[in-house]
Design a protein around this motif. Sequence first.
Motif, short mmCIF file in Angstrom:
data_model
loop_
_atom_site.label_atom_id
_atom_site.label_comp_id
_atom_site.label_asym_id
_atom_site.label_seq_id
_atom_site.Cartn_x
_atom_site.Cartn_y
_atom_site.Cartn_z
N PRO A 22 -10.26 -2.56 9.02
CA PRO A 22 -9.84 -1.36 8.29
C PRO A 22 -8.40 -1.41 7.78
O PRO A 22 -8.10 -0.88 6.72
N LYS A 23 -7.51 -2.08 8.51
CA LYS A 23 -6.12 -2.20 8.05
C LYS A 23 -6.05 -3.02 6.76
O LYS A 23 -5.30 -2.69 5.84
N LEU A 62 -8.46 -3.25 4.56
CA LEU A 62 -9.00 -2.37 3.52
C LEU A 62 -7.93 -1.40 3.03
O LEU A 62 -7.77 -1.20 1.82
N GLU A 63 -7.20 -0.82 3.95
CA GLU A 63 -6.14 0.13 3.56
C GLU A 63 -5.09 -0.56 2.69
O GLU A 63 -4.66 -0.02 1.68
N GLU A 64 -4.70 -1.77 3.09
CA GLU A 64 -3.75 -2.55 2.29
C GLU A 64 -4.31 -2.83 0.91
O GLU A 64 -3.63 -2.68 -0.11
N PHE A 90 -13.31 -6.35 4.68
CA PHE A 90 -12.81 -4.98 4.79
C PHE A 90 -13.58 -4.19 5.84
O PHE A 90 -13.00 -3.38 6.56
N GLU A 142 -0.99 5.15 -7.40
CA GLU A 142 -1.97 6.18 -7.09
C GLU A 142 -1.49 7.56 -7.55
O GLU A 142 -2.25 8.35 -8.10
N GLN A 166 -6.53 -1.18 -0.77
CA GLN A 166 -6.63 0.03 -1.58
C GLN A 166 -5.31 0.38 -2.25
O GLN A 166 -5.28 1.09 -3.24
N GLN A 167 -4.20 -0.15 -1.74
CA GLN A 167 -2.88 0.10 -2.31
C GLN A 167 -2.45 -1.00 -3.28
O GLN A 167 -1.31 -1.07 -3.69
N ARG A 168 -3.39 -1.87 -3.68
CA ARG A 168 -3.05 -3.05 -4.46
C ARG A 168 -2.51 -2.74 -5.85
O ARG A 168 -1.93 -3.60 -6.49
#
Length: 189
Positions: free
Chosen positions: A110-111, A113-115, A106, A125, A117-119
Amino acid sequence: MTVPKVSEAHLQARREQILEGARRAFARHGYEGTTVALLEKEIGLSRGAIFNYFPDKWALFFELAARDQHELTTLLMEQGIDATIRHLAEESPDWMSVYFEVLRRFRRNPKLLEEFQQRGGAGREQQVDAWLKSLVAEGTFRADVALEHIVLFVNVVANGVALARSLDLPIDAEALLELVHGGIDPRHQ
């Protein structure tokens, strides 16, 4: 010659078999150490059968992490922080360590990591955010602390428990929860 149709139940059972085996492989060998050959051995299926359901090793891990995230947020919203912390404190150290192993990926991507975080899934959210706002309205949290700071605090505590668990350190969940409640619940002031 016609190919027999496979039932949806069979497809789902096969996906579950693959995910259970992948979880065991990741826990035993880490993310990086889990090779396709190890996945085949642990799952009991060929690479073609495995990757017919999941495009790659990352997709397998991501699905497992998404399920964990959904389980944790459900536990949090239905039973509260206490049940969530207790659950994390009992999680497999081997499985928890896999999460910390992938953190390096991550930092470099960064992309990704962003993906990740939406897991929790689409809209998850927003569900958690609405739940938190309802707790604020009920007066569950301290009024002198901003909600985003409370969320950060809870995340730091949960991630700290996960890290301690990954190191197989003893965790006194009840003592930790006393500290947590002293920080976020006005009734403990």
